[in-house]
Design a protein around this motif. Structure first.
Motif, PDB file in Angstrom:
ATOM      1  N   GLY A 195       0.776  -1.224   0.000  1.00 20.76           N
ATOM      2  CA  GLY A 195       0.000   0.000   0.000  1.00 20.76           C
ATOM      3  C   GLY A 195       0.812   1.281   0.000  1.00 20.76           C
ATOM      4  N   ASP A 196       2.149   1.182   0.023  1.00 20.49           N
ATOM      5  CA  ASP A 196       2.971   2.389  -0.067  1.00 20.49           C
ATOM      6  C   ASP A 196       3.120   2.801  -1.531  1.00 20.49           C
ATOM      7  OD1 ASP A 196       3.161   2.148   2.608  1.00 20.49           O
ATOM      8  OD2 ASP A 196       5.332   1.935   2.705  1.00 20.49           O
ATOM      9  N   LEU A 197       3.370   4.075  -1.761  1.00 15.81           N
ATOM     10  CA  LEU A 197       3.431   4.568  -3.133  1.00 15.81           C
ATOM     11  C   LEU A 197       4.327   5.790  -3.217  1.00 15.81           C
ATOM     12  CD1 LEU A 197       1.348   7.350  -3.485  1.00 15.81           C
ATOM     13  CD2 LEU A 197      -0.179   5.574  -2.614  1.00 15.81           C
ATOM     14  N   TYR A 198       4.863   6.016  -4.410  1.00 17.11           N
ATOM     15  CA  TYR A 198       5.587   7.241  -4.707  1.00 17.11           C
ATOM     16  C   TYR A 198       5.583   7.442  -6.220  1.00 17.11           C
ATOM     17  CZ  TYR A 198       9.253   3.669  -5.102  1.00 17.11           C
ATOM     18  OH  TYR A 198       9.954   2.529  -5.403  1.00 17.11           O
ATOM     19  N   ALA A 199       5.695   8.699  -6.625  1.00  8.56           N
ATOM     20  CA  ALA A 199       5.694   9.017  -8.053  1.00  8.56           C
ATOM     21  C   ALA A 199       6.215  10.430  -8.222  1.00  8.56           C
ATOM     22  CB  ALA A 199       4.287   8.895  -8.651  1.00  8.56           C
ATOM     23  N   ASP A 252       1.052   6.492   1.931  1.00 13.89           N
ATOM     24  CA  ASP A 252       0.877   5.219   2.627  1.00 13.89           C
ATOM     25  C   ASP A 252      -0.615   4.982   2.798  1.00 13.89           C
ATOM     26  OD1 ASP A 252       0.984   2.951   4.142  1.00 13.89           O
ATOM     27  OD2 ASP A 252       2.081   3.835   5.819  1.00 13.89           O
ATOM     28  N   VAL A 253      -1.106   3.915   2.184  1.00 15.01           N
ATOM     29  CA  VAL A 253      -2.520   3.568   2.274  1.00 15.01           C
ATOM     30  C   VAL A 253      -2.776   2.798   3.557  1.00 15.01           C
ATOM     31  CG1 VAL A 253      -4.416   2.319   1.170  1.00 15.01           C
ATOM     32  CG2 VAL A 253      -2.697   3.483  -0.231  1.00 15.01           C
ATOM     33  N   ARG A 254      -3.801   3.211   4.281  1.00 13.72           N
ATOM     34  CA  ARG A 254      -4.190   2.448   5.472  1.00 13.72           C
ATOM     35  C   ARG A 254      -4.752   1.110   5.031  1.00 13.72           C
ATOM     36  NH1 ARG A 254      -8.701   0.960   8.143  1.00 13.72           N
ATOM     37  NH2 ARG A 254      -8.602   0.750  10.419  1.00 13.72           N
ATOM     38  N   GLY A 255      -4.317   0.044   5.682  1.00 15.41           N
ATOM     39  CA  GLY A 255      -4.806  -1.277   5.345  1.00 15.41           C
ATOM     40  C   GLY A 255      -3.797  -2.046   4.508  1.00 15.41           C
ATOM     41  N   LYS A 256      -4.153  -3.296   4.232  1.00 16.93           N
ATOM     42  CA  LYS A 256      -3.284  -4.179   3.471  1.00 16.93           C
ATOM     43  C   LYS A 256      -4.111  -4.932   2.429  1.00 16.93           C
ATOM     44  CE  LYS A 256      -0.136  -4.944   7.396  1.00 16.93           C
ATOM     45  NZ  LYS A 256       0.494  -5.949   8.278  1.00 16.93           N
ATOM     46  N   GLY A 257      -3.414  -5.742   1.649  1.00 16.83           N
ATOM     47  CA  GLY A 257      -4.110  -6.577   0.675  1.00 16.83           C
ATOM     48  C   GLY A 257      -4.444  -5.852  -0.606  1.00 16.83           C
ATOM     49  N   LEU A 258      -5.359  -6.481  -1.380  1.00 21.30           N
ATOM     50  CA  LEU A 258      -5.703  -5.946  -2.696  1.00 21.30           C
ATOM     51  C   LEU A 258      -6.398  -4.595  -2.614  1.00 21.30           C
ATOM     52  CD1 LEU A 258      -6.927  -9.189  -4.494  1.00 21.30           C
ATOM     53  CD2 LEU A 258      -4.726  -8.030  -4.721  1.00 21.30           C
ATOM     54  N   HIS A 262     -11.024   4.125   5.759  1.00 20.97           N
ATOM     55  CA  HIS A 262      -9.829   4.112   4.925  1.00 20.97           C
ATOM     56  C   HIS A 262      -9.369   5.544   4.653  1.00 20.97           C
ATOM     57  CE1 HIS A 262     -10.280  -0.185   3.138  1.00 20.97           C
ATOM     58  NE2 HIS A 262     -10.495  -0.148   4.428  1.00 20.97           N
ATOM     59  N   PHE A 263      -8.066   5.707   4.550  1.00 18.05           N
ATOM     60  CA  PHE A 263      -7.491   6.992   4.179  1.00 18.05           C
ATOM     61  C   PHE A 263      -6.072   6.747   3.685  1.00 18.05           C
ATOM     62  CE2 PHE A 263      -6.920   6.353   8.755  1.00 18.05           C
ATOM     63  CZ  PHE A 263      -5.547   6.430   8.869  1.00 18.05           C
ATOM     64  N   ALA A 290      10.174  20.489   9.762  1.00 15.92           N
ATOM     65  CA  ALA A 290       8.883  20.542  10.434  1.00 15.92           C
ATOM     66  C   ALA A 290       7.932  21.443   9.656  1.00 15.92           C
ATOM     67  CB  ALA A 290       9.043  21.048  11.860  1.00 15.92           C
ATOM     68  N   SER A 291       6.736  20.954   9.422  1.00 13.20           N
ATOM     69  CA  SER A 291       5.728  21.749   8.731  1.00 13.20           C
ATOM     70  C   SER A 291       4.820  22.418   9.762  1.00 13.20           C
ATOM     71  CB  SER A 291       4.890  20.864   7.810  1.00 13.20           C
ATOM     72  OG  SER A 291       3.836  21.601   7.225  1.00 13.20           O
ATOM     73  N   PRO A 292       4.619  23.731   9.660  1.00 13.66           N
ATOM     74  CA  PRO A 292       3.747  24.408  10.626  1.00 13.66           C
ATOM     75  C   PRO A 292       2.284  24.024  10.473  1.00 13.66           C
ATOM     76  CG  PRO A 292       4.399  25.923   8.881  1.00 13.66           C
ATOM     77  CD  PRO A 292       5.189  24.668   8.669  1.00 13.66           C
ATOM     78  N   HIS A 293       1.912  23.464   9.337  1.00 15.57           N
ATOM     79  CA  HIS A 293       0.524  23.081   9.099  1.00 15.57           C
ATOM     80  C   HIS A 293       0.501  21.654   8.535  1.00 15.57           C
ATOM     81  CE1 HIS A 293      -0.684  27.244   9.730  1.00 15.57           C
ATOM     82  NE2 HIS A 293       0.251  27.615   8.880  1.00 15.57           N
ATOM     83  N   THR A 294      -0.105  20.760   9.300  1.00 17.89           N
ATOM     84  CA  THR A 294      -0.279  19.378   8.849  1.00 17.89           C
ATOM     85  C   THR A 294      -1.764  19.101   8.708  1.00 17.89           C
ATOM     86  OG1 THR A 294       1.756  18.655   9.926  1.00 17.89           O
ATOM     87  CG2 THR A 294       0.143  16.956   9.369  1.00 17.89           C
ATOM     88  N   ALA A 295      -2.194  18.833   7.493  1.00 20.14           N
ATOM     89  CA  ALA A 295      -3.612  18.577   7.224  1.00 20.14           C
ATOM     90  C   ALA A 295      -3.930  17.099   7.418  1.00 20.14           C
ATOM     91  CB  ALA A 295      -3.952  19.013   5.799  1.00 20.14           C
ATOM     92  N   PRO A 296      -5.202  16.757   7.530  1.00 15.51           N
ATOM     93  CA  PRO A 296      -5.586  15.348   7.661  1.00 15.51           C
ATOM     94  C   PRO A 296      -5.207  14.562   6.409  1.00 15.51           C
ATOM     95  CG  PRO A 296      -7.406  16.798   8.281  1.00 15.51           C
ATOM     96  CD  PRO A 296      -6.374  17.654   7.635  1.00 15.51           C
ATOM     97  N   PRO A 297      -5.185  13.245   6.498  1.00 15.77           N
ATOM     98  CA  PRO A 297      -4.844  12.408   5.344  1.00 15.77           C
ATOM     99  C   PRO A 297      -5.842  12.583   4.208  1.00 15.77           C
ATOM    100  CG  PRO A 297      -4.719  11.149   7.387  1.00 15.77           C
ATOM    101  CD  PRO A 297      -5.362  12.448   7.725  1.00 15.77           C
TER     102      PRO A 297
END
Length: 399
Positions: free
Chosen positions: A160-164, A178-184, A235-236, A273-280
């Motif tokens: 579930g990890d990714l980069y591009a 990074d995708v929450r969860g595993k599998g297909l 999921h997120f 460090a980022s001063p603003h971190t948004a939700p996933p």
């Protein structure tokens, strides 16, 4: 795998197998010789069953059948010396040896079939990974890039990890997530996000607007078939978006619940460090209560950024100690991106004794030491970065 590597592995396998075949051959010879030299009341022939049984550990069905035939021949020779082959005792021994040899051949055949099937599955998995996570170019504009992906599942090559990366004009945009969860399901969500990024990266001028567009795409994907996945609302995808202009010593990032990168400058490692971190991503329904912003920071010629996923930080050794990423990176801070990623990858596997609890992705990006940056002085650079950050924050508050 190219032809040269394939031939080398084939030769190594052939060489090791034919070296090991000496063990059952010597066993047959030793048992036969010992039986010949012992008194007639002692029969060592039944011990020959060990030869084909041992061969199944390293050889295929043909070689195992050959060893079984040799053992059967040796048993026949020993039986002919004492009383003849036709005695009921010798017939039973020969029949037992023949049956075990046939069974050993069948075991080798089934095992080899399973190996072929597993090799096909691995081939499909590798092809899927190459299609999902396309190999990144080593050079992109003024940037040197290196990446690594370690799946938590030993037999898997994808997760579930990714980069591009995406090249838009005179700038490079990067995503790691990074995708929450595993599998297909995790693989499907990763593929969806990568496709959305490659398209939206060319359509939105501002990085935080790109993040908002990806958030809506993920949200639509997760809620399209809610009845098919009861946990879809849980999921997120954590993600970090990065934008690096070619001719400006400033980089920008938007953090969506993802670990912030490490900056390596003149051998010193510091966390950004980022001063603003948004939700996933995928939490679009939260609305404007948590607006996304783009944080600007200096990224000079010769600097290196190391991006990573949670699986790197969460790797533990047998004493349950987390992997000290920043401390370990400091030991190889002057390496090239390729050497840096390789060192961290091997050190991470050694720390976790090869047993990762989560997929781990690494992405190193270095601005070429010879890249032209418009001739700005360091003081002007720091002042300019601060001004960009303040201007952007004022714009967000106005909106």
């Amino acid at each position: 795998m190219d032809a040269g590597h394939y031939l080398v592995r084939l030769w190594q396998r052939w060489h090791s197998t034919h070296a090991l075949v000496a063990i059952p051959l010597m066993l047959i010879a030793a048992i036969t010789l010992a039986d010949v030299r012992t008194p007639g009341s002692v029969h060592l022939g039944p011990l020959l069953v060990a030869a084909p049984a041992i061969t199944t550990a390293f050889a295929g069905p043909r070689l195992t059948g050959l060893i079984g035939a040799l053992a059967l021949g040796a048993q026949t020779f020993l039986a002919a010396r004492v009383g003849g082959v036709a005695t009921s005792d010798h017939i039973a021994q020969l029949a037992g040896l023949a049956a075990l040899s046939v069974f050993a051949v069948l075991v080798c055949y089934v095992r080899d079939r399973h190996k072929e099937q597993l090799a096909q599955v691995r081939s499909v998995s590798e092809a899927a990974q190459r299609a999902l996570l396309r190999p990144l170019p080593e050079r992109l504009g003024p940037l040197h890039i290196a990446s690594s992906y370690l799946a938590a599942e030993k037999e898997a090559h994808i997760g579930g990890d990714l980069y591009a990366v995406a090249r838009t004009g005179e700038r490079t945009r990067v995503i790691i997530g990074d995708v929450r969860g595993k599998g297909l399901s995790a693989v499907g969500e990763a593929a969806m996000l990568l496709g959305a990024f490659q398209e939206a990266a060319h359509q939105h001028a501002a990085l935080h607007v790109l993040a908002d567009a990806l958030d809506r795409s993920v949200h639509r994907y997760l809620t399209q078939f809610p009845e098919a996945d009861e946990e879809a609302q849980e999921h997120f995808i954590t993600a970090l978006l990065l934008e690096i202009p070619d001719h400006s010593p400033v980089a920008r990032m938007t953090v969506c619940g993802h670990p912030t990168p490490l900056l390596i400058r003149h051998g010193t490692v510091t966390g950004i460090a980022s001063p603003h971190t948004a939700p996933p991503l995928g939490t679009w329904e939260l609305g404007p209560d948590t607006p996304r912003t783009a944080h600007a920071f200096s990224f000079l010629a010769g600097d290196t950024l190391l991006l990573y996923t949670d699986g790197v930080m969460e790797a533990r050794d047998p004493t349950r100690t987390f992997y000290p990423l920043e401390e370990r990176v400091a030991h190889c801070a002057k390496n090239s991106p390729t050497a840096l990623v390789y060192h961290v990858q091997q050190d991470l596997l050694a720390h976790a004794h090869g047993a990762l609890c989560d997929d781990a992705a690494l992405l190193a990006i270095q601005r070429s030491p010879t890249a032209p940056l418009g001739g700005l002085h360091l003081g002007d650079l720091v002042h300019g970065v601060g001004r960009q950050v303040r201007t952007h924050e004022e714009h967000q508050q106005t909106v």
